[in-house]
Design an enzyme around this catalytic site. Sequence first.
Site, PDB file in Angstrom:
ATOM      1  N   ARG A 122       0.718  -1.263   0.232  1.00 55.84           N
ATOM      2  CA  ARG A 122      -0.172   0.195  -0.111  1.00 55.84           C
ATOM      3  C   ARG A 122       0.572   1.291  -0.074  1.00 55.84           C
ATOM      4  NH1 ARG A 122      -2.200   0.164   4.584  1.00 55.84           N
ATOM      5  NH2 ARG A 122      -3.864   1.437   4.194  1.00 55.84           N
ATOM      6  N   GLN A 127      -0.460   2.226  -6.644  1.00 57.74           N
ATOM      7  CA  GLN A 127      -1.103   2.490  -7.212  1.00 57.74           C
ATOM      8  C   GLN A 127      -1.672   1.711  -8.124  1.00 57.74           C
ATOM      9  OE1 GLN A 127      -2.947   6.222  -5.762  1.00 57.74           O
ATOM     10  NE2 GLN A 127      -2.918   6.087  -3.648  1.00 57.74           N
ATOM     11  N   ASP A 130      -2.325  -1.874  -7.994  1.00 57.41           N
ATOM     12  CA  ASP A 130      -3.426  -2.565  -7.025  1.00 57.41           C
ATOM     13  C   ASP A 130      -4.905  -3.311  -7.909  1.00 57.41           C
ATOM     14  OD1 ASP A 130      -4.537  -3.120  -4.545  1.00 57.41           O
ATOM     15  OD2 ASP A 130      -5.000  -0.649  -4.325  1.00 57.41           O
ATOM     16  N   SER A 133      -7.742  -3.587  -5.050  1.00 56.39           N
ATOM     17  CA  SER A 133      -9.137  -2.074  -5.669  1.00 56.39           C
ATOM     18  C   SER A 133      -9.579  -1.857  -6.806  1.00 56.39           C
ATOM     19  CB  SER A 133      -7.620  -0.454  -5.064  1.00 56.39           C
ATOM     20  OG  SER A 133      -7.937  -0.229  -4.304  1.00 56.39           O
ATOM     21  N   TYR A 230      -5.519   1.849   9.870  1.00 56.27           N
ATOM     22  CA  TYR A 230      -6.100   1.054  10.495  1.00 56.27           C
ATOM     23  C   TYR A 230      -6.988   0.632  11.331  1.00 56.27           C
ATOM     24  CZ  TYR A 230      -2.483  -2.103   6.809  1.00 56.27           C
ATOM     25  OH  TYR A 230      -1.974  -2.537   6.677  1.00 56.27           O
TER      26      TYR A 230
END
Length: 462
Positions: A122, A127, A130, A133, A230
């Site tokens: 991450r 990105q 990814d 996602s 988180y």
Amino acid sequence: MKIAILKERRPGEARVAATPEVVKKYLGLGFEIAVETGAGDGASLPDSLYEQAGATLAKDAKAALAGAGIALKVQRPTAAEAKAFDRGTLLLSLVDPYRAGAELKALADAGITAFAMEFMPRITRAQSMDVLSSQANLAGYKAVIDAAGEFGRAFPLMMTAAGRVNPAQVLVMGAGVAGLQAIATARRLGAVVHATDVRPAAKEQVESLGAKFVAVEDEEFKQAETAGGYAKEMSDAYKKKQAELTAETIKKMDIVITTALIPGRPAPKLISAEMVESMKPGSVIVDLAVETGGNCELSEPDRIAVKHGVKIIGHRNLPARLATDTSQLYATNLFNLVSLLWDKAEKKLAVDWDDEIVKSTVVTRDGEIVHPNLEQVKAELAKAGGDAPAEPAAAKKAPVKKAPAKKAPAKKAAAKPAAPQPGASETPGGTPGETPGEVPSEDRAAGDGQGPAAQEAEKNGK
């Protein structure tokens, strides 16, 4: 160098690892592309389109893999498929290593260097690679469309000469990538949307999409998120209060969409049989986590179960139900990773094994299982003599609790992940290896509420 695009053989998988448009990009980098005949059929991409793009068609997987330095797939190869690979071939695919069993060892034994795309770190520069996602985004959309198809009423408020049609009440459990897209889609269809999540930051995201946030907002809730984005493990007292609020909310809902997944473990149970029984007849539940045990106690894989007058949709692989679009996004994710591994000037592989993206995703290399988060899996395989079967779904029951969504920092690189801990609160939406004491989410948000996924959902949801 040759890249092999292989046909998916697992039941229900319609996606393909490269589309004709992406094939053109590979050719532009100097690759030779071999596509197994029929690889794109499930995604409505016939062989003729690949030929027009400049790829060579191979009659079977063995022919496609002959002399290939890189192989691209959606799902990991079976043990039988792995035997067709040349030793040293780079494989980019979803591996699901925690549940792969002996199939993971088969990849290592075949000398395959396997990159597990779901282990993508991450960090900002990852990105565009990814896959969790990109696939979760469309899964959230499809969940709402499937629910609307099974719901016996309309979604929007309608005022007619014959009377009023009330809007559908929708609850989305988890405000990660899939959840945010589900909220935006349900809002576009005219529903009144509610959403629940234990991260305080999720409240702003949910409300920005026009949904109502449902949570016990006490002092513990305000401290429920770590610096890394988180959700912390909540106290038993908070869990009890949240469960009571959720139970009361579900009674009033027409549609509930659950999105909670946990890396390496069965999905948490968010909806009990008693909650289902309390819902109105004709209500619909869509369980995105059914493949790993389900968020609903009464979900059944690959079935629309009817319990207490409530329809519970349990499709294992929602992204494959939108195979054309999800294949395009997945193919682009893979292309971006291949580009990282390729020296464009010299037109040869130039893998930096110390690169954070590479270290985070390589699970097998030089005949061994090498990922640090898979030491327990490696030990279990050794104990079983390498014969542990692959698990099609999680078998253990998880306690009734809400699995929070997580968000990724927009620009700050994530710390090196630690191995997942027993009892921590898997995967199409989580990242492997969470820090002890932290609970990963159902699916990954691409930033702190302002990442690409959240921005796109917000833009389309208003």
